[in-house]
Design a protein around this motif. Structure first.
Motif, short mmCIF file in Angstrom:
data_model
loop_
_atom_site.label_atom_id
_atom_site.label_comp_id
_atom_site.label_asym_id
_atom_site.label_seq_id
_atom_site.Cartn_x
_atom_site.Cartn_y
_atom_site.Cartn_z
N PHE A 69 -3.12 21.64 -14.43
CA PHE A 69 -4.52 21.68 -13.99
C PHE A 69 -5.02 20.25 -13.85
O PHE A 69 -5.27 19.57 -14.84
CB PHE A 69 -5.37 22.46 -14.99
CG PHE A 69 -6.83 22.55 -14.60
CD1 PHE A 69 -7.21 23.34 -13.52
CD2 PHE A 69 -7.79 21.85 -15.28
CE1 PHE A 69 -8.54 23.43 -13.15
CE2 PHE A 69 -9.12 21.93 -14.92
CZ PHE A 69 -9.50 22.72 -13.84
N VAL A 70 -5.10 19.76 -12.64
CA VAL A 70 -5.54 18.40 -12.37
C VAL A 70 -7.07 18.38 -12.27
O VAL A 70 -7.66 19.12 -11.49
CB VAL A 70 -4.89 17.85 -11.08
CG1 VAL A 70 -5.43 16.48 -10.74
CG2 VAL A 70 -3.38 17.82 -11.24
N TYR A 71 -7.69 17.52 -13.05
CA TYR A 71 -9.14 17.45 -13.14
C TYR A 71 -9.58 16.05 -12.73
O TYR A 71 -9.65 15.14 -13.56
CB TYR A 71 -9.56 17.78 -14.59
CG TYR A 71 -11.03 17.96 -14.79
CD1 TYR A 71 -11.74 18.95 -14.12
CD2 TYR A 71 -11.72 17.16 -15.68
CE1 TYR A 71 -13.09 19.13 -14.33
CE2 TYR A 71 -13.07 17.33 -15.90
CZ TYR A 71 -13.75 18.31 -15.21
OH TYR A 71 -15.09 18.48 -15.42
N THR A 72 -9.84 15.85 -11.44
CA THR A 72 -10.14 14.50 -10.92
C THR A 72 -11.56 14.04 -11.22
O THR A 72 -11.87 12.86 -11.06
CB THR A 72 -9.90 14.44 -9.40
OG1 THR A 72 -10.72 15.41 -8.76
CG2 THR A 72 -8.44 14.65 -9.05
N GLU A 73 -12.43 14.93 -11.68
CA GLU A 73 -13.82 14.55 -11.95
C GLU A 73 -13.91 13.45 -13.00
O GLU A 73 -14.78 12.58 -12.92
CB GLU A 73 -14.63 15.77 -12.40
CG GLU A 73 -16.09 15.45 -12.63
CD GLU A 73 -16.89 16.65 -13.09
OE1 GLU A 73 -17.93 16.43 -13.72
OE2 GLU A 73 -16.49 17.80 -12.83
N ILE A 74 -13.02 13.43 -13.96
CA ILE A 74 -13.05 12.41 -15.00
C ILE A 74 -12.73 11.04 -14.41
O ILE A 74 -13.39 10.04 -14.72
CB ILE A 74 -12.11 12.79 -16.16
CG1 ILE A 74 -12.72 13.99 -16.89
CG2 ILE A 74 -11.89 11.63 -17.11
CD1 ILE A 74 -11.90 14.56 -18.00
N PHE A 75 -11.74 10.96 -13.54
CA PHE A 75 -11.40 9.71 -12.86
C PHE A 75 -12.59 9.26 -12.01
O PHE A 75 -12.96 8.08 -12.02
CB PHE A 75 -10.15 9.93 -11.99
CG PHE A 75 -9.44 8.67 -11.54
CD1 PHE A 75 -9.70 7.44 -12.09
CD2 PHE A 75 -8.47 8.76 -10.56
CE1 PHE A 75 -9.02 6.30 -11.67
CE2 PHE A 75 -7.78 7.64 -10.13
CZ PHE A 75 -8.05 6.40 -10.69
N GLU A 76 -13.22 10.20 -11.35
CA GLU A 76 -14.41 9.90 -10.54
C GLU A 76 -15.53 9.33 -11.40
O GLU A 76 -16.20 8.36 -11.01
CB GLU A 76 -14.89 11.18 -9.83
CG GLU A 76 -16.23 11.06 -9.16
CD GLU A 76 -16.30 10.05 -8.03
OE1 GLU A 76 -17.40 9.54 -7.79
OE2 GLU A 76 -15.27 9.77 -7.39
N LYS A 77 -15.75 9.88 -12.58
CA LYS A 77 -16.79 9.38 -13.48
C LYS A 77 -16.50 7.94 -13.90
O LYS A 77 -17.41 7.12 -13.99
CB LYS A 77 -16.90 10.27 -14.72
CG LYS A 77 -17.57 11.60 -14.47
CD LYS A 77 -17.65 12.39 -15.76
CE LYS A 77 -18.33 13.72 -15.58
NZ LYS A 77 -18.44 14.46 -16.86
N LEU A 78 -15.22 7.62 -14.15
CA LEU A 78 -14.86 6.25 -14.49
C LEU A 78 -15.22 5.31 -13.33
O LEU A 78 -15.78 4.23 -13.54
CB LEU A 78 -13.38 6.13 -14.84
CG LEU A 78 -12.86 4.70 -15.03
CD1 LEU A 78 -13.58 4.00 -16.18
CD2 LEU A 78 -11.36 4.69 -15.23
N LEU A 79 -14.91 5.72 -12.11
CA LEU A 79 -15.21 4.88 -10.96
C LEU A 79 -16.72 4.66 -10.82
O LEU A 79 -17.16 3.55 -10.51
CB LEU A 79 -14.63 5.50 -9.68
CG LEU A 79 -13.11 5.61 -9.63
CD1 LEU A 79 -12.67 6.31 -8.36
CD2 LEU A 79 -12.44 4.26 -9.77
N VAL A 80 -17.51 5.69 -11.07
CA VAL A 80 -18.97 5.56 -11.01
C VAL A 80 -19.44 4.54 -12.06
O VAL A 80 -20.27 3.67 -11.75
CB VAL A 80 -19.65 6.93 -11.20
CG1 VAL A 80 -21.16 6.77 -11.42
CG2 VAL A 80 -19.37 7.83 -10.01
#
Length: 106
Positions: A69-80
């Motif tokens: 289960f790949v959850y890219t939202e966490i990576f996105e939050k880091l970028l923000v």
């Protein structure tokens, strides 16, 4: 190429660039719910910013991109957070990572 591959490509720059000993940056990560349990304390206990960044990336970001289960939202939050922290090097790094991630969906 996957989001995990992009993370691995930028791993050295992230480890050397993330200001994990900066209380404001840590607070920003916390407000985005990027710490769970005692993760913040463990990260802050690391001897150097690079050690703290590596631990955070390995145990938060990479875990969210691994497995079935790949959850890219966490990576996105880091970028923000990197963009909002408002230092040019972090903004540039976040932009480079975003460009690479956007290329995945094209």
């Amino acid at each position: 190429m996957t989001a995990l591959d992009v993370l691995h490509e930028f791993y050295p720059e992230l480890v050397s660039s993330l200001p994990m000993k900066n209380n404001v940056f840590i607070e920003m990560l916390d407000k985005k719910d990027l710490f769970f349990g005692n993760m913040s304390a463990v990260v802050q206990s690391k001897p150097t910013s690079a050690d703290a960044a590596a631990y955070f990336i390995d145990n938060v970001i990479e875990r969210s991109l691994s497995g079935s289960f790949v959850y890219t939202e966490i990576f996105e939050k880091l970028l923000v957070v990197m963009e909002e922290f408002n230092t040019q090097p972090l903004k540039q790094l976040a932009s480079s990572i975003r460009q690479k991630l956007e290329g995945l969906s094209s």
